[in-house]
Design a protein around this motif. Sequence first.
Motif, PDB file in Angstrom:
ATOM      1  N   ALA A 169      -3.175   7.557 -18.345  1.00  0.00           N
ATOM      2  CA  ALA A 169      -2.298   8.732 -18.440  1.00  0.00           C
ATOM      3  C   ALA A 169      -1.936   9.000 -19.896  1.00  0.00           C
ATOM      4  O   ALA A 169      -1.976  10.155 -20.358  1.00  0.00           O
ATOM      5  CB  ALA A 169      -1.048   8.504 -17.589  1.00  0.00           C
ATOM      6  N   ALA A 170      -1.610   7.936 -20.633  1.00  0.00           N
ATOM      7  CA  ALA A 170      -1.213   8.111 -22.041  1.00  0.00           C
ATOM      8  C   ALA A 170      -2.385   8.636 -22.858  1.00  0.00           C
ATOM      9  O   ALA A 170      -2.229   9.550 -23.691  1.00  0.00           O
ATOM     10  CB  ALA A 170      -0.738   6.770 -22.618  1.00  0.00           C
ATOM     11  N   TYR A 171      -3.553   8.093 -22.600  1.00  0.00           N
ATOM     12  CA  TYR A 171      -4.746   8.515 -23.349  1.00  0.00           C
ATOM     13  C   TYR A 171      -5.061   9.985 -23.072  1.00  0.00           C
ATOM     14  O   TYR A 171      -5.304  10.753 -23.997  1.00  0.00           O
ATOM     15  CB  TYR A 171      -5.934   7.625 -22.971  1.00  0.00           C
ATOM     16  CG  TYR A 171      -7.222   8.037 -23.626  1.00  0.00           C
ATOM     17  CD1 TYR A 171      -7.438   7.783 -24.984  1.00  0.00           C
ATOM     18  CD2 TYR A 171      -8.224   8.665 -22.900  1.00  0.00           C
ATOM     19  CE1 TYR A 171      -8.630   8.168 -25.600  1.00  0.00           C
ATOM     20  CE2 TYR A 171      -9.415   9.048 -23.508  1.00  0.00           C
ATOM     21  CZ  TYR A 171      -9.608   8.801 -24.863  1.00  0.00           C
ATOM     22  OH  TYR A 171     -10.777   9.182 -25.460  1.00  0.00           O
ATOM     23  N   GLU A 172      -4.987  10.347 -21.791  1.00  0.00           N
ATOM     24  CA  GLU A 172      -5.292  11.741 -21.438  1.00  0.00           C
ATOM     25  C   GLU A 172      -4.293  12.700 -22.066  1.00  0.00           C
ATOM     26  O   GLU A 172      -4.656  13.775 -22.531  1.00  0.00           O
ATOM     27  CB  GLU A 172      -5.313  11.939 -19.908  1.00  0.00           C
ATOM     28  CG  GLU A 172      -6.463  11.226 -19.191  1.00  0.00           C
ATOM     29  CD  GLU A 172      -7.846  11.650 -19.691  1.00  0.00           C
ATOM     30  OE1 GLU A 172      -8.019  12.821 -20.090  1.00  0.00           O
ATOM     31  OE2 GLU A 172      -8.763  10.785 -19.690  1.00  0.00           O
ATOM     32  N   LYS A 189      -5.004  13.042 -25.679  1.00  0.00           N
ATOM     33  CA  LYS A 189      -6.227  13.815 -25.886  1.00  0.00           C
ATOM     34  C   LYS A 189      -5.948  15.314 -25.742  1.00  0.00           C
ATOM     35  O   LYS A 189      -6.393  16.112 -26.552  1.00  0.00           O
ATOM     36  CB  LYS A 189      -7.294  13.374 -24.868  1.00  0.00           C
ATOM     37  CG  LYS A 189      -8.698  13.492 -25.404  1.00  0.00           C
ATOM     38  CD  LYS A 189      -9.719  12.753 -24.562  1.00  0.00           C
ATOM     39  CE  LYS A 189     -10.122  13.547 -23.352  1.00  0.00           C
ATOM     40  NZ  LYS A 189     -11.295  12.975 -22.652  1.00  0.00           N
ATOM     41  N   SER A 190      -5.155  15.650 -24.715  1.00  0.00           N
ATOM     42  CA  SER A 190      -4.927  17.092 -24.536  1.00  0.00           C
ATOM     43  C   SER A 190      -3.978  17.615 -25.613  1.00  0.00           C
ATOM     44  O   SER A 190      -4.093  18.762 -26.036  1.00  0.00           O
ATOM     45  CB  SER A 190      -4.438  17.412 -23.123  1.00  0.00           C
ATOM     46  OG  SER A 190      -3.226  16.779 -22.885  1.00  0.00           O
ATOM     47  N   ARG A 191      -3.054  16.750 -26.075  1.00  0.00           N
ATOM     48  CA  ARG A 191      -2.179  17.178 -27.184  1.00  0.00           C
ATOM     49  C   ARG A 191      -3.011  17.457 -28.432  1.00  0.00           C
ATOM     50  O   ARG A 191      -2.826  18.464 -29.100  1.00  0.00           O
ATOM     51  CB  ARG A 191      -1.151  16.084 -27.488  1.00  0.00           C
ATOM     52  CG  ARG A 191       0.258  16.508 -27.153  1.00  0.00           C
ATOM     53  CD  ARG A 191       1.364  15.686 -27.777  1.00  0.00           C
ATOM     54  NE  ARG A 191       1.080  14.339 -28.145  1.00  0.00           N
ATOM     55  CZ  ARG A 191       1.324  13.272 -27.377  1.00  0.00           C
ATOM     56  NH1 ARG A 191       1.841  13.419 -26.177  1.00  0.00           N
ATOM     57  NH2 ARG A 191       1.064  12.060 -27.814  1.00  0.00           N
ATOM     58  N   GLY A 246      -4.898  20.562 -28.020  1.00  0.00           N
ATOM     59  CA  GLY A 246      -3.973  21.691 -28.186  1.00  0.00           C
ATOM     60  C   GLY A 246      -3.679  21.938 -29.649  1.00  0.00           C
ATOM     61  O   GLY A 246      -3.711  23.085 -30.139  1.00  0.00           O
ATOM     62  N   ALA A 247      -3.421  20.844 -30.394  1.00  0.00           N
ATOM     63  CA  ALA A 247      -3.114  20.965 -31.824  1.00  0.00           C
ATOM     64  C   ALA A 247      -4.309  21.542 -32.571  1.00  0.00           C
ATOM     65  O   ALA A 247      -4.162  22.401 -33.437  1.00  0.00           O
ATOM     66  CB  ALA A 247      -2.748  19.588 -32.392  1.00  0.00           C
ATOM     67  N   ALA A 248      -5.506  21.079 -32.179  1.00  0.00           N
ATOM     68  CA  ALA A 248      -6.707  21.567 -32.859  1.00  0.00           C
ATOM     69  C   ALA A 248      -6.901  23.062 -32.592  1.00  0.00           C
ATOM     70  O   ALA A 248      -7.247  23.831 -33.495  1.00  0.00           O
ATOM     71  CB  ALA A 248      -7.933  20.781 -32.386  1.00  0.00           C
ATOM     72  N   ALA A 249      -6.616  23.460 -31.333  1.00  0.00           N
ATOM     73  CA  ALA A 249      -6.763  24.882 -30.988  1.00  0.00           C
ATOM     74  C   ALA A 249      -5.770  25.709 -31.794  1.00  0.00           C
ATOM     75  O   ALA A 249      -6.102  26.769 -32.343  1.00  0.00           O
ATOM     76  CB  ALA A 249      -6.566  25.078 -29.491  1.00  0.00           C
ATOM     77  N   ALA A 250      -4.520  25.212 -31.896  1.00  0.00           N
ATOM     78  CA  ALA A 250      -3.474  25.927 -32.643  1.00  0.00           C
ATOM     79  C   ALA A 250      -3.875  26.046 -34.117  1.00  0.00           C
ATOM     80  O   ALA A 250      -3.727  27.092 -34.746  1.00  0.00           O
ATOM     81  CB  ALA A 250      -2.146  25.191 -32.512  1.00  0.00           C
TER      82      ALA A 250
END
Lengths: 255, 331
Positions: B307-310, B313-315, B318-322
């Motif tokens: 859960a922590a890894y996922e 990863k999505s954070r 998200g940061a990369a997209a931003a």
Amino acid sequence: MSDSKLKEATRQYAIRLGDDALVLGHRLSEWCSNGPFLEEDLALTNVALDFIGRARMFYSYAAELAADGSTEDTYAYTRDCREFSNLLIHELPRGDFAFSMARQYLVDVYNLAYMEALRTSADGTLAAIADKAVKESRYHLRRSHDWMLRLGDGTDESRQRLQRAVDELWGYTPELFASDALEQGLADAGIGVDAATLRAAWEQAVSATLAEATLQQPAGDWEVSGGRRGLHTESLGHMLSELQFMQRAYPGLQW
Amino acid sequence: MKTEFTQAELEQLEARFQARIDAEEKIEPKDWMPAGYRKNLVRQISQHAHSEVIGMQPEGNWITRAPSLHRKCVLLAKVQDEGGHGLYLYSATETLGVSREELIEALHEGVAKYASIFNYPALTWADIGAIGWLVDGAAIVNQVSLQRTSYGPYARGMVRICKEESFHQRQGYHIMMTLARGTAEQKAMAQDALDRFWWPSLMMFGPHDAESAHSAQSMKWKIKRQTNDELRQKYVDQSVRQAEVIGLTIPDPALKWNEARGHYDFGEIDWDEFNRVINGNGMCNRQRVAHHIKAHEDGAWVRDAIAAYESKKSRRAGAAAAQGEMSCQTI
């Protein structure tokens, strides 16, 4: 080497590779009904099956070369510790999930390269076994590599557990690349793999994964070896007493 | 979907539901169904799923000791299949709105049941044969019937499960056959396993129809297609012949072919034992649940890590997209 010597060396070699696969397969099979969740339980059993299947192919080939009425089971069930020639890393008790996965990753990187090399063996049977093993090892490595990242870059606890596991395993990895006269002779004959040639690529791949998983690479200030000479950790004897229980309690019967 | 109904509307819905059942239509997850139907199904599928998963333990207990590499591989594959069946069945309950986590919690709390036969210990290699032959054999009789159950996802799961179970039964029967044709000691081992597993396998079909709490309603809703006693009779009839072929004796002095009925008559099950084991007094009840709890608790940190890894990863994604958007804006 004379033909008969080469044949005997090939038989010994097949037993060694069979031992590696059986002993690791046994450790993996101990996870059955003990996995962290059901899907992982099934995946671990699946990998265990691949390794035990691999052991059967190597042992059957050894039995064929021996042509003395022995079978795959003769090798698995009727030899004691000193006759087992697996590399030590495979026999270490399964530990926690981090330990099992770290071991799996370290040996998967090795196995994939090893089996890719063995695929070009001048011995057609070894080459065919290796060809099948390569496909399995690719899948095993994808899995264990993912686990390295998830556990290494997961929670503090998972990182600590994985770091501890890598530290505990590290000293058993140099043995993967050692070879003796038998293996050297077979490598020279184009039959076996000279494991030393796989080391640099292995180190590079493992270092990259450790870094990506936010782990420290161990210092490498200790190492233990002896498996190929039948010198083992004490855990192997217990494993064999379980593995061979039926043959020991009821010698010679068919089941 | 509307969830509040007047009494009249409810009666109409129930009548329509029953008409669909009577017309042999399959009920699908999004269809309206009476709360009792849903509850009954969840109970039954959950019990079935837990049985598959807990059933991995007695057999798993022999994987590391299997007497040949061939037997070991077959057993590993079999136990793996059982786990797979557990997964389909947990998914089937999810279509009814109950999560796997809830079911596991209920198992750990002792609220959810599993097949009581797994509370008997697998002590010898012959027990692995007996479990495959008898326990899987009894399960198949039940599951073949459930292929026609009224709930679509359950019925379809059963079709797949039945294919694998018949392979399981054959491997168990083959183990028994090998032992029965082996030395006197091996034959005795096979007979002893049959002696211990026969009666518990009959109990797998549950109480007599008259005493079965859920039977009548389940039959009406076609969750069950045949009654406990009908299925038990079918199982006895097939097993007697199978035992004869390999020369083993079913431990029931009352067992006798009844020409008039066209079935075997058989003795009365020891219902006291049935109740004792169901109520927690079997040889392995405590260990089975404790084992499951331990594996689950030992794995908690692994599930947390995923859960922590996922989420990291999505954070990061998200940061990369931003970041990407920002740089686009700057340009």
